[in-house]
Enzyme design. Sequence first.
Site, PDB file in Angstrom:
ATOM      1  N   LYS A  60      58.042 -36.903 -45.875  1.00 25.92           N
ATOM      2  CA  LYS A  60      59.672 -36.709 -45.796  1.00 25.92           C
ATOM      3  C   LYS A  60      60.182 -36.767 -47.016  1.00 25.92           C
ATOM      4  O   LYS A  60      60.025 -35.722 -47.887  1.00 25.92           O
ATOM      5  CB  LYS A  60      60.067 -37.862 -44.724  1.00 25.92           C
ATOM      6  CG  LYS A  60      59.034 -37.818 -43.453  1.00 25.92           C
ATOM      7  CD  LYS A  60      59.481 -36.844 -42.572  1.00 25.92           C
ATOM      8  CE  LYS A  60      58.505 -36.646 -41.160  1.00 25.92           C
ATOM      9  NZ  LYS A  60      58.156 -37.753 -40.631  1.00 25.92           N
ATOM     10  N   ASP A  98      58.396 -49.783 -41.494  1.00 25.91           N
ATOM     11  CA  ASP A  98      58.695 -48.198 -41.863  1.00 25.91           C
ATOM     12  C   ASP A  98      59.530 -48.029 -42.674  1.00 25.91           C
ATOM     13  O   ASP A  98      60.981 -48.109 -42.045  1.00 25.91           O
ATOM     14  CB  ASP A  98      58.374 -47.441 -40.646  1.00 25.91           C
ATOM     15  CG  ASP A  98      58.283 -45.931 -40.933  1.00 25.91           C
ATOM     16  OD1 ASP A  98      58.795 -45.461 -41.606  1.00 25.91           O
ATOM     17  OD2 ASP A  98      57.635 -45.334 -39.964  1.00 25.91           O
ATOM     18  N   TYR A 124      59.794 -44.303 -34.270  1.00 24.61           N
ATOM     19  CA  TYR A 124      59.262 -43.011 -34.490  1.00 24.61           C
ATOM     20  C   TYR A 124      58.374 -42.560 -33.099  1.00 24.61           C
ATOM     21  O   TYR A 124      57.651 -43.547 -32.811  1.00 24.61           O
ATOM     22  CB  TYR A 124      58.654 -42.666 -35.820  1.00 24.61           C
ATOM     23  CG  TYR A 124      57.935 -41.144 -35.851  1.00 24.61           C
ATOM     24  CD1 TYR A 124      58.905 -40.307 -36.425  1.00 24.61           C
ATOM     25  CD2 TYR A 124      56.819 -41.006 -35.792  1.00 24.61           C
ATOM     26  CE1 TYR A 124      58.271 -38.835 -36.676  1.00 24.61           C
ATOM     27  CE2 TYR A 124      56.233 -39.568 -35.804  1.00 24.61           C
ATOM     28  CZ  TYR A 124      56.865 -38.797 -36.281  1.00 24.61           C
ATOM     29  OH  TYR A 124      56.533 -37.472 -36.572  1.00 24.61           O
ATOM     30  N   ARG A 148      36.060 -39.598 -51.453  1.00 23.58           N
ATOM     31  CA  ARG A 148      36.600 -40.304 -50.317  1.00 23.58           C
ATOM     32  C   ARG A 148      36.711 -41.908 -50.430  1.00 23.58           C
ATOM     33  O   ARG A 148      37.413 -42.366 -49.865  1.00 23.58           O
ATOM     34  CB  ARG A 148      35.534 -40.299 -49.006  1.00 23.58           C
ATOM     35  CG  ARG A 148      36.084 -41.043 -47.652  1.00 23.58           C
ATOM     36  CD  ARG A 148      35.255 -40.501 -46.378  1.00 23.58           C
ATOM     37  NE  ARG A 148      33.834 -40.096 -46.467  1.00 23.58           N
ATOM     38  CZ  ARG A 148      32.987 -41.164 -46.503  1.00 23.58           C
ATOM     39  NH1 ARG A 148      33.389 -42.292 -46.292  1.00 23.58           N
ATOM     40  NH2 ARG A 148      31.786 -40.861 -46.746  1.00 23.58           N
TER      41      ARG A 148
HETATM   42  C1  PLP Z   1      57.347 -38.408 -39.716  1.00 24.25           C
HETATM   43  C2  PLP Z   1      57.486 -39.870 -39.512  1.00 24.25           C
HETATM   44  C3  PLP Z   1      56.353 -40.846 -39.156  1.00 24.25           C
HETATM   45  C4  PLP Z   1      54.926 -40.039 -39.448  1.00 24.25           C
HETATM   46  O1  PLP Z   1      54.558 -39.298 -40.287  1.00 24.25           O
HETATM   47  P1  PLP Z   1      53.667 -37.990 -40.449  1.00 24.25           P
HETATM   48  O2  PLP Z   1      53.631 -37.902 -41.962  1.00 24.25           O
HETATM   49  O3  PLP Z   1      54.135 -36.853 -39.742  1.00 24.25           O
HETATM   50  O4  PLP Z   1      52.291 -38.464 -40.087  1.00 24.25           O
HETATM   51  C5  PLP Z   1      56.244 -42.192 -39.193  1.00 24.25           C
HETATM   52  N1  PLP Z   1      57.432 -42.770 -39.147  1.00 24.25           N
HETATM   53  C6  PLP Z   1      58.698 -42.168 -39.431  1.00 24.25           C
HETATM   54  C7  PLP Z   1      59.930 -42.795 -39.347  1.00 24.25           C
HETATM   55  C8  PLP Z   1      58.607 -40.593 -39.667  1.00 24.25           C
HETATM   56  O5  PLP Z   1      59.690 -40.147 -39.704  1.00 24.25           O
END
Ligand code: PLP
Length: 425
Positions: free
Chosen positions: A247, A222, A157, A103
Amino acid sequence: MTPPRTTPPRTHETQPETQTETRPETQPETQTETRTALPPPRHAALATRAVHAGRDDLADLGLHAAPLDLSTTYPSRDSRGEAERLDAFGAGEVPPGPPVYARIGNPTVARFENALAELEGCEAAVAFASGMAALSACLLAAVGAGKPHVVAVRPLYGSTDHLLGCGLLGTEVTFAEPEKAAAALRPDTGLVMVESPANPLLTEVDLRALAEAVAPVPLLADNTFATPVLQQPARHGARLVLHSATKFLGGHGDVLGGVVACDEEHARVLRQVRFLTGAVLHPLAGYLLLRGLSTLPLRVHTASATAAVLAQRLAGHPAVSRVYYPGLSHGRSAGQMAGGGALVSFETVGDPHAAIGAVRLITPAVSLGSVDTLIEHPASISHHILDPQARAANGISDRLLRMSVGLEDVEDLWDDLDRALRAAA
Ligand SMILES: *Cc1c(COP(=O)(O)O)cnc(C)c1O
């Protein structure tokens, strides 16, 4: 047909600023005494660094592929020394020496963190169990510092918007247009948050202008949609760069993860939050993410080139009323992105649900950034969590579809789209 370009434009990779790396030369697990091989040059092109980053010490370890370490704990006979190292870990530092407990830190995950930090041009990166866990850690860090107010630029998001709006973690949000973000700052503002290109309309925000307007409050960008291949927000003034690694970084639809690239000062706090809340990235996920990074430039440039062709053709399709693609429907912020990206959104003339039901090659599914092409209906899926007024105010129409373009041949994708759109019209 012309095949999509797979070679990244050199001009974006040889900018002088990409050569000023501030990353420490030696990493904790590196055995400098026994080093025989020299690390690849830090100023190498992104495609080169994507393949080598996080792997500098492998040759000296006698390895070619990065090892996967699944240990939860590590042997240690020096308890006194361990106590000192634990104090350092507790302060969010990464002291030299072996890991202690899973952890607190894991060497496989650290390789991915080091590589991503290098690609984003940041000092450090801290990986989490998911993108939302990474965002939660950033929000908890702000709350913990006594600055619970967040200024956020919509659209965001869906779950990010919801988490900020519901205040679950003790934050208080003011949603503001980019030009009004500075005016929304308060003495207790801990973060300004933005996505560019934003989900799902792929709107671009001028990151440098925003970062400068809100300084000294840190800007959290982001960068999930653009990836460091198309844009490196830290070079435009963002202090924190967040990814849903689920992603494009993973890229194959089989890893859940998140990561924040930032300066060492922020990284120390984020490591403390991660240690205390336990939202760690699994080592297997770290292994797959490091592996994913090596093909990231190739995947993103190819998918982006295909997406640009599809966006252009969709704009002329009789069953499509509007297309959203960076540089197509609205001007691109000058020099910020080295391509439009792999996402295309568009509004259908006919029933969007019928179009989703009619695709054969493309997978109707939420998420994005995989090797295969996905399509979804934001109002029902990715942005369903927003209330209808918030959706409408953000231009997310019930006829909107969002497509994440993969690596299939552009003509096969077009055949599938064209047929599905005609069937739905
Ligand atoms: C998918 C996504 C998230 C969240 O990510 P997870 O891995 O599903 O928790 C945050 N920001 C954007 C732009 C995303 O596409």
